[in-house]
Design a protein around this motif. Structure first.
Motif, PDB file in Angstrom:
ATOM      1  N   GLU A  14       0.834  -1.190   0.000  1.00  0.00           N
ATOM      2  CA  GLU A  14       0.000   0.000   0.000  1.00  0.00           C
ATOM      3  C   GLU A  14       0.870   1.241   0.000  1.00  0.00           C
ATOM      4  OE1 GLU A  14      -3.033   1.640  -0.726  1.00  0.00           O
ATOM      5  OE2 GLU A  14      -3.031  -0.549  -0.590  1.00  0.00           O
ATOM      6  N   GLU A 277     -10.207   5.731 -17.482  1.00  0.00           N
ATOM      7  CA  GLU A 277      -9.304   5.317 -16.405  1.00  0.00           C
ATOM      8  C   GLU A 277      -7.893   5.848 -16.654  1.00  0.00           C
ATOM      9  OE1 GLU A 277      -9.383   1.093 -15.805  1.00  0.00           O
ATOM     10  OE2 GLU A 277     -11.530   1.065 -15.422  1.00  0.00           O
ATOM     11  N   ALA A 280      -7.732   9.458 -16.005  1.00  0.00           N
ATOM     12  CA  ALA A 280      -7.897   9.726 -14.575  1.00  0.00           C
ATOM     13  C   ALA A 280      -6.596   9.475 -13.815  1.00  0.00           C
ATOM     14  CB  ALA A 280      -9.025   8.864 -13.999  1.00  0.00           C
ATOM     15  N   ASN A 284      -4.804  12.577 -11.893  1.00  0.00           N
ATOM     16  CA  ASN A 284      -4.827  12.556 -10.429  1.00  0.00           C
ATOM     17  C   ASN A 284      -5.002  11.131  -9.926  1.00  0.00           C
ATOM     18  OD1 ASN A 284      -5.264  12.833  -7.731  1.00  0.00           O
ATOM     19  ND2 ASN A 284      -6.723  14.530  -7.915  1.00  0.00           N
ATOM     20  N   GLU A 286      -4.486   9.739  -7.113  1.00  0.00           N
ATOM     21  CA  GLU A 286      -5.112   9.556  -5.796  1.00  0.00           C
ATOM     22  C   GLU A 286      -6.631   9.543  -5.934  1.00  0.00           C
ATOM     23  OE1 GLU A 286      -2.620  11.822  -5.930  1.00  0.00           O
ATOM     24  OE2 GLU A 286      -1.113  11.042  -4.528  1.00  0.00           O
ATOM     25  N   ALA A 287      -7.150  10.518  -6.677  1.00  0.00           N
ATOM     26  CA  ALA A 287      -8.603  10.575  -6.843  1.00  0.00           C
ATOM     27  C   ALA A 287      -9.084   9.336  -7.597  1.00  0.00           C
ATOM     28  CB  ALA A 287      -9.001  11.843  -7.585  1.00  0.00           C
ATOM     29  N   ALA A 288      -8.299   8.878  -8.562  1.00  0.00           N
ATOM     30  CA  ALA A 288      -8.681   7.686  -9.316  1.00  0.00           C
ATOM     31  C   ALA A 288      -8.771   6.488  -8.385  1.00  0.00           C
ATOM     32  CB  ALA A 288      -7.663   7.429 -10.424  1.00  0.00           C
ATOM     33  N   ARG A 289      -7.783   6.366  -7.493  1.00  0.00           N
ATOM     34  CA  ARG A 289      -7.775   5.250  -6.551  1.00  0.00           C
ATOM     35  C   ARG A 289      -8.983   5.332  -5.631  1.00  0.00           C
ATOM     36  NH1 ARG A 289      -3.788   3.238  -2.674  1.00  0.00           N
ATOM     37  NH2 ARG A 289      -3.590   5.321  -1.840  1.00  0.00           N
ATOM     38  N   THR A 290      -9.263   6.537  -5.144  1.00  0.00           N
ATOM     39  CA  THR A 290     -10.395   6.730  -4.240  1.00  0.00           C
ATOM     40  C   THR A 290     -11.709   6.383  -4.942  1.00  0.00           C
ATOM     41  OG1 THR A 290      -9.167   8.488  -3.188  1.00  0.00           O
ATOM     42  CG2 THR A 290     -11.503   8.385  -2.701  1.00  0.00           C
ATOM     43  N   ALA A 291     -11.748   6.594  -6.262  1.00  0.00           N
ATOM     44  CA  ALA A 291     -12.976   6.313  -6.997  1.00  0.00           C
ATOM     45  C   ALA A 291     -13.056   4.849  -7.424  1.00  0.00           C
ATOM     46  CB  ALA A 291     -13.080   7.221  -8.214  1.00  0.00           C
ATOM     47  N   GLY A 292     -12.117   4.050  -6.963  1.00  0.00           N
ATOM     48  CA  GLY A 292     -12.205   2.628  -7.223  1.00  0.00           C
ATOM     49  C   GLY A 292     -11.516   2.160  -8.490  1.00  0.00           C
ATOM     50  N   ILE A 293     -10.805   3.068  -9.157  1.00  0.00           N
ATOM     51  CA  ILE A 293     -10.073   2.662 -10.361  1.00  0.00           C
ATOM     52  C   ILE A 293      -8.803   1.959  -9.925  1.00  0.00           C
ATOM     53  CG2 ILE A 293      -8.771   3.539 -12.336  1.00  0.00           C
ATOM     54  CD1 ILE A 293     -10.846   5.852 -12.419  1.00  0.00           C
TER      55      ILE A 293
END
Lengths: 429, 525
Positions: A14, A277, A280, A284, A286-293
């Motif tokens: 992580e 994807e 994204a 960004n 981080e935002a992509a990860r937060t959105a589940g990508i």
């Protein structure tokens, strides 16, 4: 912590993913800065490059040097000769690249533009691959290696197999894409899984590809010829990209492939979930990860697809233009493709046009050298100056007093951004 | 020292950040500058501190016009500033930090730390600061770091001290200490400009209040003005500071965290054996000072941070092995703490941001192909429903204000059928109007039966929204208390005091802020 074995690794993964995302963010910001430079900057970069090239042409010209000897006595001579030399050189460049009005036959009059198209095919295909990387926040320097692998796979299939027309070509092209995809995929998977820097990995893979091909060309089973030269047998007719305008022209179906690829990449980046994807994670992560990508999956896929495009470029080059593998099959295509993608602002249409421009410089450079004695290296200078200027938009902006995009204050930059996005949309449309 | 501004105007391009601002800070006065985020408070202070040159107007110090070419000039003239984000170097000692910038020397190039240390001691003693000159900055609690900043300003003989949002990072008790310090400075004749958007503090501390809105002074007030009056002055219209909500009708427990432990990137335990349950139709607020594991707790629920121990269950299903995407599909709505890095992609359009976590779901996509028409339509209707002020949905989201960006995020998360709603700092950096809206929306989601977890460091927000409050300290849950728990008790719990002890201690000692609250209540009666 007294957690189980797998549990211990997870947070570290992580953390790595986090660091990866951060590093990506930094590269992405730099790339965004380049990508957001307006079309004007691209055009001005080309203009400035032509001016810089002009100065060098003059400096290298003996006649001009001679007039400088008595410059203060008769400055008019210097200007007249300079003008003559410059217009000669650049008109030769133009005639060699687009339309030769001085040529003796009709065929040779229009041949330059078709030559430009021929040269542009691998540049466009590979440039599209590089551009996808840029927009996804990755600096894929591995176009060269991916082209070599693509050319090798495609060429080998082309001269080793015996298949019906059509099927053979299709298989050879697919093989080329696969070769490039493998080479790009190695960097992609390494980056996604371990956070390895894609710049370093792809550069190293370039070298490996060069020596791999050199070695293969010494193996009889690979070259399928008895020649002692480090080159392969010729690609079978059934696997060649067919000519579009008959035998007097070299223009082949690879150019159609380039057009189709441009459209496909536009669709991929602007209209598909995958492209969403990619963009994204480029803008960004981080935002992509937060959105589940899944940043890991997307990272690997970007370089696989980018590699496939470069591989296709290599395939088109060997199946359409060269027809046999040599050690120098890729020339400097992989590196020129980076410039093409940069100049095209990583947009499909832009990359296509930039590819044509670079193809034209190459085609025109030959005529310029033969007719006016201007060294073809000037073309290299032009390309290098373009890279320099594109990579340093602030410099270009400073030279032409353009406003700085994206800076404070909020009110005015908002408008600028809106304009920029409008420009983006025009391109996309 | 008397500080006077006359018609100070500062423009950035066509944007006027400060428009003919005039105000006077008398010697020994605590002058509060109240305004929403983006009202121009910080610009004004940076102008006073010499970081910006005013386009028009002048600054007078003791009736003498002053002209600063940089912070150095301002400092020399007796102006000190404590920034919201401390300008300290973590590995320096207190003495080194204070000496930085005006290093006392003995002989060429030799630093005289003895003298610097003495100075720190002397100022600490004078104002009763409990600061060790040899402590290393990074090991100090935030409140102490702030005191170092104040010492730094005082050691340069500051006569006017500017405090930019000084309480944003403090616990209520630390805030109390700061208030005491400010009063002491005031008694010593130091003028203080206190920038804030928190109404309670203003009323408790300030002698005079200047309210600015959109770069203009819109009014002066005295501390006996009510919070609602101040808020309407600040926002420019009547606002309600509390969200009207029905009492919760909690249903069955559908979300449960058991023994959750999470490590940060440096393998330090940040969430320590946390148990939590949330019922359908209730809001559980997680309170605590920034950096006590709440962020990581929320991230672990979303799955961007791996748990090393413990389970997270939603509707009886273990979320542990699920990816972020699968958790979102299971009905988790998530509003991240840091909007600009985790919540939106600035370069993407409003539409694209609206579907950021649904882009591959029908009706927005069919297979690999996205459907721009469906996207646009949904984005248009939802942004309308959430009252997002925008040009078109094709504009980049970065053209929107923070409040409107947050509304887009909420619209995105709430346009799905939710089984759990988690929001971290849902109103950070928003204006009062947007805060109202966001709170109302969250309560509506609760009333639909969705279990909600709100992580917030703002006590006002916690008290306003919560049906139950869980207080976190150093990764642990100190206690779970009812929503009507007094602020002083919550404040003590945020500093790690267990609930029962906190109740006792709070009854013995009241903080300045709650004293002011009581006084105001008395007046109202």
């Amino acid at each position: 912590m007294s957690a189980g074995g797998t549990g211990e690794n997870e947070p570290r993964d992580e953390a790595r993913a986090g660091a990866l995302a951060q590093a990506e963010g930094r590269v992405a910001r730099a790339l965004r800065e380049m990508g957001q430079s307006s079309w004007l900057v691209s055009v001005l970069a080309v203009v400035l490059a032509l001016i810089a090239g002009g100065v060098l042409i003059l400096a290298a010209n003996r006649e001009v040097q001679a007039t400088l000897g008595y410059f203060f006595a008769r400055p008019v001579d210097f200007f007249a000769v300079s003008w003559q030399v410059l217009t000669d050189a650049y008109s030769a460049l133009f005639r060699g690249a687009v339309f030769d009005w001085q040529a003796p036959s009709a065929v040779r009059t229009i041949r330059p533009i078709t030559e430009t198209m021929v040269y542009s095919v691998p540049l466009i295909l590979s440039g599209l691959g590089i551009a996808i990387g840029f927009r996804s926040g990755m600096l894929n320097i591995g176009g060269q290696g991916q082209i070599i692998l693509g050319a090798s796979f495609a060429g080998f299939i082309g001269y080793w197999m015996q298949l019906p027309v059509g099927l053979h070509l299709l298989l050879a092209l697919l093989g080329g894409a696969l070769g490039g995809a493998i080479w790009g995929g190695i960097a992609g998977v390494l980056k996604a899984r371990t956070g390895a820097n894609e710049v370093i990995v792809t550069i190293m893979l370039n070298n490996i590809a060069i020596y791999l091909l050199a070695w293969l060309l010494q193996q009889r089973w690979f070259t399928q010829t008895d020649s002692n030269q480090p080159q392969s047998a010729a690609v079978a007719e059934s696997a060649q990209l067919f000519g579009l305008l008959g035998p007097q022209f070299r223009l082949h179906a690879g150019f159609i492939l380039a057009i189709l690829a441009t459209l496909a990449v536009w669709w991929l980046m602007e209209r598909s979930t995958l492209g969403f994807e990619f963009r994204a994670i480029g803008e960004n992560p981080e935002a992509a990860r937060t959105a589940g990508i899944s940043v890991v999956k997307a990272t690997a896929l970007v370089l696989i697809i980018a590699g496939a495009l470069s591989g296709l470029g290599g395939a088109a080059h060997v199946l359409g233009t060269e027809h046999r593998l040599t050690g120098g099959i890729a020339g400097t295509l992989g590196f020129d493709a980076i410039t093409v993608a940069l100049l095209g602002r990583s947009r499909p249409l832009g990359t296509f046009l930039a590819g044509l421009l670079f193809g034209g410089l190459k085609a025109g450079g030959v005529l310029m050298q033969s007719q006016t004695g201007t060294p073809i290296d000037i073309v290299l200078v032009l390309q290098s100056v373009i890279v320099l200027l594109i990579a340093a938009p602030p410099l270009v902006r400073a030279i032409f007093f353009l406003p700085r995009p994206g800076g404070r204050p909020p009110a005015s930059s908002r408008r600028a951004r809106r304009q920029r996005s409008a420009a983006k949309k025009e391109v996309a449309a | 020292m008397k500080l006077e501004l006359k018609g100070v105007t500062k423009r950035f391009g066509s944007f006027t950040a400060n428009d003919r601002i005039s105000l006077t800070v008398e010697p020994g006065e605590i002058h509060a500058l109240l305004g929403e985020n983006g009202a121009g408070k910080s610009t004004l202070m940076n102008t006073i501190y010499g970081l910006y040159a005013p386009d028009e107007g002048e600054i007078l110090l003791d009736d003498e016009p002053a002209r600063f070419d940089g912070p150095g000039d301002a400092v020399a003239a007796g102006i000190g500033m404590v920034h919201q984000h401390f300008m300290l170097i973590p590995v320096f000692t207190v003495t080194e930090s204070v000496a930085l910038g005006y290093e006392p020397t003995k002989g060429p190039g030799l630093l005289d730390f003895t003298q610097a240390r003495e100075r720190v001691r002397e100022i600490s003693a004078r104002f009763g600061f409990d600061v060790d000159p040899d402590a290393v900055i990074e090991e100090l609690p935030v409140g102490a770091q702030q005191r170092v900043e104040i010492i730094k300003a005082l050691s340069r003989d500051a006569k006017v001290l500017i405090l930019d949002e000084p309480t944003a990072v403090l616990t209520p008790q630390e805030t109390d200490e700061l208030i005491a310090i400010m009063r002491q400075l005031k008694d010593n004749g130091t003028s203080i400009v206190f920038i804030t958007h928190k109404l309670r503090e203003v009323r408790a501390i300030a002698d005079r209040i200047t309210v600015i809105r959109r770069g203009k002074v819109v009014g002066q007030a005295t501390p006996d003005a009510s919070e609602t009056e101040l808020a309407s002055l600040m926002v420019g219209r009547a606002v309600s500071l509390t969200t009207d909500k029905e009492p919760a009708r909690p249903g069955e427990v559908t979300f449960a965290i058991d023994g959750l432990t999470v490590l940060d990137s440096a393998d330090k335990v940040v969430v320590d054996d946390v148990d939590l349950t949330v019922r359908r139709g209730e809001i559980l607020a997680v309170a605590g000072v920034q950096g006590n594991g709440q962020t990581e707790l929320a991230e672990a629920i979303l799955g961007v941070r791996e748990a090393v121990a413990g389970t997270i269950e939603l509707d009886g299903k273990d979320l542990g092995p699920l990816s972020v995407k699968e958790r979102l599909r299971a009905g988790l709505g998530f509003v991240p703490e840091d909007r600009s890095t985790d919540g939106v992609i600035p370069g993407f359009s409003i539409t694209e941001n609206f579907v950021l976590d649904m882009y591959d779901q029908p009706p927005y996509a069919k297979g690999l192909a996205m459907r721009p028409a469906a996207l646009r339509e949904a984005a248009t209707t939802q942004t309308e429903r959430f009252d997002v002020r925008l040009g078109t949905v094709d504009d980049p989201i970065s053209t929107l204000s923070g409040g409107n960006q947050q509304k887009v995020v909420l619209a995105r998360e709430m346009s799905r059928e939710l089984r759990l709603f988690v929001a971290s700092q849902p109103t950070r950096g928003l204006d009062v109007g947007s805060i109202e809206f966001v709170h109302r929306t969250i309560v509506e989601e609760r009333d639909k039966g969705t279990p909600c977890i709100i992580v917030s460091t703002e006590l006002d927000e916690v008290i306003n929204l919560a049906d139950r409050i869980a207080v976190m300290y150093r990764g642990r849950i100190v206690g779970i208390v009812p929503a009507d728990t007094p602020r002083d008790v919550l404040g003590l719990m945020m500093a790690g005091v267990p609930a029962e002890e906190a109740v006792q201690e709070a009854s013995r000692h009241q903080t300045a802020l709650s004293e002011a609250d009581d006084a105001a209540e008395e007046e109202n009666r």
